[in-house]
Design a protein around this motif. Structure first.
Motif, short mmCIF file in Angstrom:
data_model
loop_
_atom_site.label_atom_id
_atom_site.label_comp_id
_atom_site.label_asym_id
_atom_site.label_seq_id
_atom_site.Cartn_x
_atom_site.Cartn_y
_atom_site.Cartn_z
N ILE A 134 14.84 81.66 52.66
CA ILE A 134 13.76 80.67 52.74
C ILE A 134 12.69 81.15 53.71
CG2 ILE A 134 13.16 78.32 53.43
CD1 ILE A 134 15.98 77.48 52.53
N SER A 176 15.38 67.99 49.44
CA SER A 176 14.95 69.39 49.26
C SER A 176 13.43 69.48 49.26
CB SER A 176 15.51 69.95 47.95
OG SER A 176 16.92 69.97 47.96
N ALA A 177 12.77 68.51 48.64
CA ALA A 177 11.31 68.49 48.64
C ALA A 177 10.75 68.21 50.03
CB ALA A 177 10.81 67.45 47.64
N SER A 204 9.85 73.64 56.41
CA SER A 204 9.98 75.09 56.28
C SER A 204 8.62 75.74 56.06
CB SER A 204 10.94 75.46 55.14
OG SER A 204 10.47 74.98 53.89
N GLY A 205 7.78 75.12 55.24
CA GLY A 205 6.46 75.67 54.94
C GLY A 205 5.55 75.72 56.13
N THR A 211 8.59 74.01 47.29
CA THR A 211 7.57 73.30 48.05
C THR A 211 7.20 74.06 49.32
OG1 THR A 211 8.45 71.19 47.23
CG2 THR A 211 7.01 71.10 49.15
N GLY A 212 8.21 74.56 50.02
CA GLY A 212 7.95 75.27 51.27
C GLY A 212 7.13 76.54 51.05
N VAL A 242 8.71 81.89 52.69
CA VAL A 242 7.58 81.22 53.34
C VAL A 242 6.67 82.23 54.04
CG1 VAL A 242 6.96 79.66 55.23
CG2 VAL A 242 8.76 79.00 53.61
N SER A 249 5.63 67.00 44.59
CA SER A 249 7.04 67.39 44.55
C SER A 249 7.95 66.17 44.48
CB SER A 249 7.36 68.24 45.79
OG SER A 249 8.68 68.73 45.72
N GLY A 268 10.86 70.93 52.52
CA GLY A 268 9.89 71.98 52.25
C GLY A 268 8.68 71.90 53.16
N SER A 297 7.09 76.43 40.20
CA SER A 297 8.38 75.94 40.69
C SER A 297 9.45 75.84 39.60
CB SER A 297 8.22 74.57 41.35
OG SER A 297 7.82 73.58 40.40
N ALA A 337 12.63 73.15 45.94
CA ALA A 337 12.76 74.13 47.02
C ALA A 337 11.54 75.05 47.12
CB ALA A 337 14.01 74.96 46.81
#
Length: 478
Positions: free
Chosen positions: A320, A173-174, A180-181, A97-98, A324, A120, A177, A269, A95
């Protein structure tokens, strides 16, 4: 740590790396709190809907199991919690990653995003042996915790099936990311909605055996979840394979194992994953202690937690977004912008949680009446009565829970992940130790709910103190 960035780059990018319309670094910079709130909502609302879909799925999952067999609902709570304990470290790590991608974007290095995403994924694949061990030892784990004998078989069945989807949950989840990132959160929303609808349909069909299929009960609920986990992996993989992403993010060009980048990513992480473990482990200990009181207290706790979950899980979307955006603004625009983003996120979260706190106090009995539909057995009726009192505890901590969640997310977005871990581990350990040491007796359901409440308040105090201290403002993950 500079292995991810490999040093600062000139922010002027070659033509094939120029920002595309709608990319995060094309957006206006918020100069006041209102603009920061709008920016947070732009990123957070799709994530809230995505996370809210998860809460709907879990709520439907457990409620349908109650209609099938009340004991299965209790077993799904304990089995699901232990499953989460097993998978939460890799999921927590994935998570991040983002947040790291957000800092890469803020640092003007989008061409390294693909390489980071692959690291990731490699970490995700390393979890397989642990998942296999948990699958094989599920029944022994529940027996060691002193669960009622009549629940152990159902708990182990539920957990074993879920373990088949554990790797899929970590990988998705990876992969999410990336979206989201790079602040493409609407993609996460639509994938989650599709996955959630699929899960609910599969629950109805597999639990009750509709369409000529046998009724699988608690196993059917877990199978539906596993299919939904892997469905997300397929969707994200297809979307990430599009040629349009290659020129800017090097999705295919980043393939390979990069040990310096992997070590740096793991450094930031891993604490996030271990924080998930401390919280999940502490909560599972509490649930197992309540489970020792019998099926009715555990069933009442499951009912109350279900409604707590409906309020809490969408907050994860705001968290989240905060993580970010704090990471990006910290590198791109400076600490003042990161602080403004954090405060905007916190105000939104407090407003949302406040609505639910009022709802628990004013309409708690009406909410719990859902469990009285149909012809509930005597145990379920007793559990509904107990759950009404437990919702009072939820109302007392739901705002504080929002504070600790958002501020810890802001700290992690900056890279202060080791403090978040240390504070989480300390408060969890102290809360559980005090709970066990001062437990007034085996019939003390309300005592363990007091422990939950005090634990959440302690977390909020720790995160607020650290955030106000300001050390996070000078931290960097790239």
């Amino acid at each position: 740590m500079s292995e991810i960035s490999g040093g600062r780059h000139d922010l002027a990018q070659p033509a094939d790396l120029a920002p595309r319309p709608g990319a995060a670094d094309d957006l206006p910079v918020p100069t006041n709190l209102a603009q920061a709130a709008i920016e947070v909502l732009r990123v957070a609302v799709p994530l809230m809907i995505s996370a809210g879909m998860m809460s709907v799925v879990l709520f439907a999952d457990r409620t349908l199991l109650m209609f099938y067999d009340g004991a299965s609902m209790s077993a799904s709570m304990a089995g699901g919690n232990l499953f989460w304990v097993v998978v939460c470290v890799p999921i927590g790590a994935a998570a991040m990653t983002g947040a790291v991608i957000g800092q890469l974007i803020g640092n003007g290095e989008p061409e390294k995003v693909g390489r980071l995403l692959w690291q990731s994924i490699w970490l995700s694949l390393m979890t397989v042996p642990f998942f296999v061990a948990a699958f094989l030892g599920a029944e022994s784990l529940f027996r060691l915790t002193g669960q009622p004998e009549e629940l152990i078989a159902a708990e182990a069945t539920y957990m074993r099936w879920l373990m088949l989807g554990g790797l899929g949950l970590v990988i998705e989840s990876a992969l999410s990311g990336f979206f989201s990132g790079t602040e493409r959160t609407s993609v996460i929303m639509w994938v989650s909605v599709a996955s959630g609808l699929l899960n609910v349909v599969l629950d109805v069909v597999l639990i009750f055996g509709w369409g000529g299929l046998p009724a699988l009960g608690i196993a059917g609920a877990a199978i539906g979840s596993v299919i939904a986990f892997w469905f997300k992996v397929v969707c994200y993989s297809w979307l990430l394979s599009r040629p349009g992403l290659e020129s800017r993010y090097r999705m295919r060009g980043g393939f390979g194992l990069d040990l310096p980048m992997l070590r740096n990513f793991l450094y930031y992480s891993l604490p996030s994953g271990l924080m998930y473990l401390t919280e999940a482990g502490a909560f599972t200990i509490i649930i197992l202690r309540i489970g020792q009181l019998g099926d009715v207290p555990l069933r009442a706790t499951t009912m109350a937690i279900n409604f707590n979950m409906v309020a809490f899980i969408p907050l994860v979307g705001i968290a989240i977004a905060a993580s970010v955006l704090v990471g990006r603004h910290l590198l791109q625009n400076g600490p003042a912008f990161a602080v403004r983003t954090s405060l905007a996120s916190l105000l939104i979260a407090l407003f949302y949680s406040g609505v639910w706190a009022i709802a628990y106090l004013v309409a708690g009995d009406w909410m719990l009446s859902l469990y009285g539909l149909g012809t509930p057995d005597e145990d379920s009726r007793q559990a509904i009565l107990l759950a009404g009192g437990l919702l009072g505890f939820v109302a007392s901590y739901v705002l504080v829970d929002a504070v600790q969640l958002i501020l810890s997310a802001a700290l992690k977005g900056a890279g202060d992940t080791w403090f978040v871990l240390a504070a989480g581990a300390a408060t969890s350990a102290l809360s559980i130790a005090a709970g066990i040491a001062f437990d007034p007796g085996r019939s003390s359901l309300t005592w363990w709910w007091w422990v939950i409440t005090i634990w959440i308040w302690a977390l909020a105090i720790a995160m607020t103190t650290r955030f106000l201290g300001g050390r996070w403002k000078s931290m960097r993950m790239v």
